[in-house]
Design an enzyme around this catalytic site. Structure first.
Site, PDB file in Angstrom:
ATOM      1  CD  GLN A 296     -46.126   5.011  60.912  1.00  0.00           C
ATOM      2  OE1 GLN A 296     -46.714   3.893  61.274  1.00  0.00           O
ATOM      3  NE2 GLN A 296     -46.072   5.312  59.641  1.00  0.00           N
TER       4      GLN A 296
ATOM      5  CG  HIS B 103     -26.530 -39.505  80.522  1.00  0.00           C
ATOM      6  ND1 HIS B 103     -27.719 -39.654  81.397  1.00  0.00           N
ATOM      7  CD2 HIS B 103     -26.966 -38.354  79.852  1.00  0.00           C
ATOM      8  CE1 HIS B 103     -28.769 -38.829  80.969  1.00  0.00           C
ATOM      9  NE2 HIS B 103     -28.251 -37.919  80.159  1.00  0.00           N
TER      10      HIS B 103
ATOM     11  CG  ASP C  20     -45.608   2.151  56.796  1.00  0.00           C
ATOM     12  OD1 ASP C  20     -45.087   1.272  57.718  1.00  0.00           O
ATOM     13  OD2 ASP C  20     -46.024   3.271  57.140  1.00  0.00           O
TER      14      ASP C  20
ATOM     15  CG  HIS D  32     -42.230   2.160  62.527  1.00  0.00           C
ATOM     16  ND1 HIS D  32     -43.658   2.155  63.107  1.00  0.00           N
ATOM     17  CD2 HIS D  32     -42.306   1.464  61.801  1.00  0.00           C
ATOM     18  CE1 HIS D  32     -44.365   1.370  62.280  1.00  0.00           C
ATOM     19  NE2 HIS D  32     -43.371   0.646  61.666  1.00  0.00           N
TER      20      HIS D  32
END
Length: 467
Positions: free
Chosen positions: A293, A455, A396, A363
């Protein structure tokens, strides 16, 4: 230096950098009883200030694209990519030529990645739900795809046809009908995105592709670009409902700034990996995964969390050996030596799990005894990779999972890209006269309690006794 619970100034040391090896620092949390805030402050992170600097620049880019459209895009393509651009739309023949010229081995790999990603994405779509709450009283939840999405695929230091798959496949599985894709123009390829990216788009049937990079691509998708004239080749870009895709700090910042104008997946910025490992872990595998990475970007984060000082030392040796011979050695050394990377030493597995949840990695690899059991206890991570044979590289490319994941701790409250990113849950209420009458007194009572009498009158009017 002692680390107090609310003042996390951990004991730190840095292994001196050599020509071959990175200066991989150590954050020692052993013997400390830290709150969540203390842990979050202690784990390695990028230096503060970078995000604020990026925001100022991105705001200028967004304003330029909104105000001057294609003119601003042309200027930015020349400034950032060294490309002179008349219009960013990639011609259909360029997409087809890229697919025709694709290396057969790469095509086979892309097709397998697509196949696995489709199977997983198709299984993610939630079912519509109908609930009958009484005779003639039905409430439903229907999942409906958004109308149009803009998908971003980064360029820069690497080529990411895999990101085309990760963005496009869940959008298709959701049933999105209008899909646009943007990727930075490349000077080496006549101002078009890398041909492998174009080939992947063509393989998936995406016809609307733009050579636009960075924050300007996010702005163009969010606000749209008016047509530059009557010529079809100067057509505008329609705004989208959702923008997705990974990118650098500027892309992530742009996504955050347009959130609310459009939906976004998450702030998927510069990549990061954390590995929770104990004495049973294999140092060479840990080092290989940290480097995998780190080669993305000099700002990439690689963090090892362990209760084994012996493992940490062995991993450091492996990092030095591998960093010296990997292709992108300078980039890897810079990433591993940065403040965003390092070893976090903990007392035991319990503190290690707490540190992982505080870090909330994009990750997270688990390399411990009973890795599956430990993974089940993690609450904050974009994706969890269990055991020696589930490296991040698998995710990946070919695991079937999605690699567009939240970074910078945002995995504590957001998810990786998936089918629901492109869906909306619409609630449908269908009551009969009898069903409404059965709850009418409750509605009137609650409306009165909230001092909203109209209402209640909207209900009683249906039974001939409203005002």
């Amino acid at each position: 230096m002692t680390l107090t619970p609310e003042s996390p100034q951990s004991t730190e040391s840095t292994v001196p950098s050599t020509a071959a090896g990175p200066a991989f620092r150590t954050v020692d949390l052993r013997g400390q009883r830290l709150s969540l805030a203390g842990l979050r402050a202690a784990v390695p992170r990028a230096q503060t200030g970078t995000r604020a600097d990026a925001e100022e620049k991105v705001l200028d880019i967004i304003a330029g694209v909104r105000g001057r459209g294609f003119e601003a895009l042309r200027e930015l393509a020349l400034q950032f990519d060294g490309v002179e651009q008349e219009h960013p739309r990639v011609p259909a023949e360029a997409l087809q030529a890229a697919l025709a010229g694709l290396d057969p081995a790469v095509r086979a790999a892309l097709e397998e990645s697509i196949r696995r990603a489709r199977r997983f994405a198709d299984a993610q779509r939630p079912a519509d739900t109908d609930v009958e709450l009484g005779d003639g009283a039905v409430v439903s939840q229907n999942w409906v795809p958004v109308g149009r999405v803009g998908l971003y695929v980064p360029g820069g230091l690497a080529v990411y046809p895999s990101s085309v798959i990760m963005n496009v496949v869940p959008a298709l599985a959701a049933g999105v009908e209008s899909i646009a894709l943007a990727s930075p123009p490349q000077k080496d390829f006549g101002g078009l995105p890398h041909p492998t990216i174009l080939a992947a788009a063509c393989l998936l049937g995406i016809e609307e592709v733009y050579a636009i990079g960075g924050a300007q691509a996010i702005a163009a998708f969010a606000y749209g670009i008016p047509a530059a004239g009557a010529d079809e080749n100067r057509a505008g870009i329609d705004p989208v409902d959702v923008v997705t895709g990974p990118g650098n700090i500027f892309v992530a910042t742009a996504k955050r700034l347009v959130k609310g104008v459009v939906g976004i997946d998450s702030e998927a910025g510069t990549t990061e990996i954390a590995i929770l490992a104990d004495a049973t872990a294999q140092p060479d595998l840990v080092a290989a995964d940290l480097i995998s990475q780190a080669e993305h970007d000099p700002k990439a984060a690689s963090v090892l969390i362990t209760d084994s000082e012996e493992l940490a030392a062995a991993v450091q040796e492996e990092l030095e050996r591998r960093a010296a011979r990997t292709k992108h050695s300078a980039r890897v050394r810079e990433a591993l030596s940065g403040p965003q990377s390092g070893v976090v030493l903990v007392d035991d597995l319990e503190q290690g799990i707490a540190a992982c949840d505080a870090y909330a990695a994009e990750h997270l690899e688990i390399m411990t005894a009973d890795a599956a059991g430990v993974a089940a206890r993690i609450r904050n991570a974009g994706a969890i990779f269990v055991g020696d044979y589930s490296p991040v590289s698998l995710g990946d490319y070919c695991a079937g999972s999605n690699h567009v994941l939240p970074t910078s701790g945002t995995a504590a409250f957001s998810s990786g890209l998936n089918v629901t990113t492109f869906l909306r849950a619409i609630q449908v209420i269908n009551y009969s006269r009898t069903a409404l009458e059965q709850v009418s007194s409750h509605i009137v009572s609650l409306a009165g309690a909230e001092d909203l009498p109209a209402h209640g009158e909207a209900v009683t009017a249906r039974f001939g006794n409203g005002s």
